[in-house]
Design a protein around this motif. Structure first.
Motif, PDB file in Angstrom:
ATOM      1  N   GLY A  23       0.817  -1.212   0.000  1.00 30.20           N
ATOM      2  CA  GLY A  23       0.000   0.000   0.000  1.00 30.20           C
ATOM      3  C   GLY A  23       0.846   1.255   0.000  1.00 30.20           C
ATOM      4  N   GLY A  29      -4.274   3.584  -4.602  1.00 33.78           N
ATOM      5  CA  GLY A  29      -5.226   2.585  -4.132  1.00 33.78           C
ATOM      6  C   GLY A  29      -5.831   1.718  -5.196  1.00 33.78           C
ATOM      7  N   SER A  31      -6.205  -1.411  -7.946  1.00 37.39           N
ATOM      8  CA  SER A  31      -5.921  -2.837  -7.798  1.00 37.39           C
ATOM      9  C   SER A  31      -4.721  -3.241  -8.642  1.00 37.39           C
ATOM     10  N   HIS A  44      -5.432  -4.603  -3.280  1.00 35.99           N
ATOM     11  CA  HIS A  44      -6.555  -3.666  -3.395  1.00 35.99           C
ATOM     12  C   HIS A  44      -7.629  -4.222  -4.336  1.00 35.99           C
ATOM     13  N   ARG A 102      -7.316 -11.152  -1.019  1.00 33.62           N
ATOM     14  CA  ARG A 102      -5.925 -10.824  -1.334  1.00 33.62           C
ATOM     15  C   ARG A 102      -5.321 -11.835  -2.314  1.00 33.62           C
TER      16      ARG A 102
END
Length: 277
Positions: A23, A29, A31, A44, A102
């Motif tokens: 992150g 933010g 993906s 993400h 995840r």
């Protein structure tokens, strides 16, 4: 920091994928699909809503929690199902697994690790061509398209409901394939499906007079897997890595980019679903 990412190894990126690590590198933010379909991770990830226009995630598959994908995957899927449903309001797709939040390994799959895979139930119809909805599980189909037995979503759970007198709905399943291959913003790498069933869908496209370039795409991506079950109860769809994700270590496994290059010279697949053929 972002400038060094293309030189980071896949394993290094996986170590950074732990909460709070990658992150720091992905400032916006968005993906990211890391690694391959079988050895990968999802950063993400976006959640597929449980239901929307033209689809819903079957309750037995909701419980697994595998409804995450890249933003490209989730946005594309919702558009595909909406396209198909606008052309035929009785076309409502049941979804199975995407990826875990995840990514990584899941109990039911050797793939689905990086947010670019999705299982789509094969649609069934009765003898009059009426769509069958809200079935208790997937249906296994024979080579001739006849429904044979249930494929439940819960391990050890036997479905007590009798098998309906039903067939593979070639028209509506082809409409889903057509919609998936008619959106140039996302590229389908594979649609895994048992070969005789794939042939039924291609034959449906030919009967409808689908454009030759669309049929060529469908023949290229519809494929019976050689290292897993033959997929006679669902379509397992896999997308190519998004261009931006390849810089972070997203990897396409066979075929790589030659298929995209081949498509480039075939031409436009045509208009969105409902306006083809």
């Amino acid at each position: 920091m972002l400038g060094i990412l293309p030189r980071l190894s896949y394993l290094a990126l996986l170590s950074l994928a732990a909460p709070g690590c990658l992150g720091a590198l992905v400032m916006d933010g968005s993906s990211i699909s890391l690694g391959s379909h079988g050895k990968g991770a999802l950063v993400h990830g976006a959640a597929m809503p449980f239901e929307g226009t033209g689809y819903w995630i079957h309750p037995d598959w909701r419980a697994r929690g595998n409804r995450y994908g890249t933003e490209e995957m989730i946005g594309w899927l919702t558009e595909v199902f909406a396209d198909a449903n606008r052309a035929d309001p009785d076309l409502v797709v049941n979804l199975g697994d995407l990826s875990a939040r995840r990514g990584g390994d899941t109990a039911k799959h050797r793939s689905h690790a990086s947010g670019r895979d999705v299982d789509i139930f094969l649609l069934a119809s009765d003898g009059e061509g009426r769509a069958l909805h809200e079935l208790p599980g997937m249906l296994h189909f024979g080579d001739d398209g006849r429904a044979l037995r249930w494929s439940p979503g819960k391990a050890g759970h036997a479905i007590k409901e009798s098998i309906p007198d039903a067939h593979l709905d070639a028209r509506r399943n082809w409409a889903v394939v057509r919609a998936m291959l008619s959106r140039p913003s996302v590229e389908v790498q594979w649609i895994f499906l048992q070969e005789p069933l794939a042939a039924l869908l291609i034959a449906q496209g030919e009967r409808e007079g689908a454009p030759p370039q669309l049929l060529a795409k469908a023949r290229a991506v519809l494929h019976q897997p050689t290292d897993s079950q033959p997929h006679d109860d669902h379509m397992h769809v896999r997308l190519f890595c998004a261009t931006g994700d390849r810089a972070f270590g997203c990897v396409d496994k066979k075929p790589k980019r030659w298929l995209k290059k081949h498509w480039k010279y075939i031409g436009d697949a045509g208009a969105p679903a409902g306006r083809l053929g």
